[in-house]
Design a protein around this motif. Structure first.
Motif, PDB file in Angstrom:
ATOM      1  N   GLU A 189       0.832  -1.203   0.000  1.00  0.00           N
ATOM      2  CA  GLU A 189       0.000   0.000   0.000  1.00  0.00           C
ATOM      3  C   GLU A 189       0.867   1.253   0.000  1.00  0.00           C
ATOM      4  N   ALA A 190       1.969   1.229   0.755  1.00  0.00           N
ATOM      5  CA  ALA A 190       2.857   2.392   0.804  1.00  0.00           C
ATOM      6  C   ALA A 190       3.473   2.684  -0.559  1.00  0.00           C
ATOM      7  N   LEU A 191       3.626   1.658  -1.377  1.00  0.00           N
ATOM      8  CA  LEU A 191       4.156   1.832  -2.728  1.00  0.00           C
ATOM      9  C   LEU A 191       3.091   2.293  -3.721  1.00  0.00           C
ATOM     10  N   ASN A 192       1.822   2.265  -3.297  1.00  0.00           N
ATOM     11  CA  ASN A 192       0.700   2.578  -4.186  1.00  0.00           C
ATOM     12  C   ASN A 192       0.699   1.640  -5.402  1.00  0.00           C
ATOM     13  N   MET A 193       0.934   0.375  -5.109  1.00  0.00           N
ATOM     14  CA  MET A 193       0.957  -0.654  -6.149  1.00  0.00           C
ATOM     15  C   MET A 193       0.008  -1.782  -5.789  1.00  0.00           C
ATOM     16  N   GLN A 194      -0.135  -2.735  -6.711  1.00  0.00           N
ATOM     17  CA  GLN A 194      -0.911  -3.936  -6.490  1.00  0.00           C
ATOM     18  C   GLN A 194       0.045  -5.091  -6.154  1.00  0.00           C
ATOM     19  N   PRO A 195      -0.422  -6.123  -5.426  1.00  0.00           N
ATOM     20  CA  PRO A 195       0.474  -7.224  -5.052  1.00  0.00           C
ATOM     21  C   PRO A 195       1.230  -7.840  -6.226  1.00  0.00           C
ATOM     22  N   GLN A 196       0.572  -7.979  -7.373  1.00  0.00           N
ATOM     23  CA  GLN A 196       1.229  -8.603  -8.524  1.00  0.00           C
ATOM     24  C   GLN A 196       2.325  -7.732  -9.125  1.00  0.00           C
ATOM     25  N   ASP A 197       2.367  -6.463  -8.725  1.00  0.00           N
ATOM     26  CA  ASP A 197       3.417  -5.553  -9.201  1.00  0.00           C
ATOM     27  C   ASP A 197       4.715  -5.703  -8.416  1.00  0.00           C
ATOM     28  N   VAL A 198       4.644  -6.403  -7.283  1.00  0.00           N
ATOM     29  CA  VAL A 198       5.750  -6.417  -6.325  1.00  0.00           C
ATOM     30  C   VAL A 198       6.275  -7.837  -6.162  1.00  0.00           C
ATOM     31  N   GLN A 217       4.452 -11.514  -6.480  1.00  0.00           N
ATOM     32  CA  GLN A 217       5.449 -12.336  -7.136  1.00  0.00           C
ATOM     33  C   GLN A 217       6.507 -12.717  -6.095  1.00  0.00           C
ATOM     34  N   THR A 218       7.180 -13.828  -6.319  1.00  0.00           N
ATOM     35  CA  THR A 218       8.115 -14.335  -5.321  1.00  0.00           C
ATOM     36  C   THR A 218       9.415 -14.776  -5.976  1.00  0.00           C
ATOM     37  N   ASP A 253       5.892 -23.126  -5.526  1.00  0.00           N
ATOM     38  CA  ASP A 253       5.779 -22.701  -6.924  1.00  0.00           C
ATOM     39  C   ASP A 253       6.090 -21.208  -7.009  1.00  0.00           C
ATOM     40  N   TRP A 254       7.363 -20.867  -6.799  1.00  0.00           N
ATOM     41  CA  TRP A 254       7.763 -19.468  -6.769  1.00  0.00           C
ATOM     42  C   TRP A 254       7.916 -18.918  -8.185  1.00  0.00           C
ATOM     43  N   THR A 255       7.769 -17.617  -8.327  1.00  0.00           N
ATOM     44  CA  THR A 255       7.903 -16.994  -9.645  1.00  0.00           C
ATOM     45  C   THR A 255       9.324 -17.136 -10.177  1.00  0.00           C
TER      46      THR A 255
END
Length: 274
Positions: A189-198, A217-218, A253-255
């Motif tokens: 949230e602090a990045l103003n992004m969505q989980p899939q962006d990080v 992503q992992t 199953d990591w990215t």
């Protein structure tokens, strides 16, 4: 106290999984720091060896290093799963050290000496690939620690090692420790992004499992020397405790799976969507 059972009862976990490689562009890469970016065992062991030399006594410095590291994991995990009051990490580190010294060290240690040993957390060594790899990753995305270390802990470590963070996320943003969901979600949230962006990077796959459950992503990066050569086997013994063993075998199953940060940077660069 069975922390794994407490976690199941008290820590909500998402139902998503990590996106596949190249499915989403990575806008930020965030890092577990203690053990993944910086080595703990070696600096701790050397500091305890020096203490023994100063006191003219013998001690098992390696065992003490592992004990202090393990106590940190348990205390921060306990805060998260019991949702107890947030306290500065240095306070827990100091309390844990006092117990380790009482249990393992055969000579009295002054308050000033305890404080100096605690400061070892601010003087950890970066893994050999860390600074160069972070610089390469910084060319591709925002980079930040997502660590149990508080703001001042991460600032001190970065100044000592030259880690080129863009900003600092993690426990001070969320006011809680891993694996509480807020440490991941409030950092996103602090990045103003969505989980899939990080992309969450860690040498510890339980950390990645929580990140994946929220759709991040992992990236699993192996650190085989994290505990001085002790490694978790590919086929773990049921019920055995491997908290003090490095993880080198893929368990999810990591990215991404990488041997170091330079390798990870190349993989992310090559897999970026057009």
């Amino acid at each position: 106290m069975d922390l794994s059972e407490l976690a199941k009862k008290n820590i909500p976990i998402g139902s998503l999984t990590s996106p596949k490689k190249g499915q989403h562009r990575i806008r930020a890469v965030v890092f577990d720091t203690y053990g993944t970016v910086c080595e703990i065992y070696g600096p701790f062991k050397r500091r305890f060896e020096q203490l023994a030399l100063d006191k003219v006594v013998a001690c098992d410095a390696g065992a003490m290093a592992i004990a202090w590291r393990g106590a940190y994991v348990v205390s921060s995990f306990t805060q998260a799963v019991t949702q107890s009051e947030f306290r500065p990490l240095v306070e827990s580190q100091r309390a844990n050290l006092v117990k380790v010294l009482e249990a393992h060290f055969p000579a009295p240690v002054t308050e000033q000496e305890v404080d100096d040993i605690v400061a070892t957390w601010d003087r950890l060594d970066a893994w050999p690939d860390a600074v160069e790899g972070l610089q390469k990753l910084k060319e591709l995305a925002v980079i930040a620690p997502l660590s149990n270390g508080n703001f001042i802990d991460m600032v001190n470590t970065a100044r000592y090692t030259g880690l080129p963070w863009d900003l600092i996320l993690g426990s001070s943003v969320s006011r809680c420790y891993k694996p509480h969901p807020d440490i991941y979600l409030k950092s996103i949230e602090a990045l103003n992004m969505q989980p899939q962006d990080v992309c969450m990077v860690a040498a510890h796959q339980s950390d990645l499992a929580y990140a994946a459950s929220f759709g991040m992503q992992t990236a699993f990066v192996r650190r085989p020397d994290e505990f001085g050569g002790i490694v978790k086997p590919e086929n773990p013994e049921p019920g055995a405790d491997y908290i003090n063993a490095a993880e080198i075998h893929v368990e999810g199953d990591w990215t991404y799976v990488a041997d170091n940060f330079i390798d990870l940077a190349e993989q992310i660069k090559c897999s970026a969507p057009e």
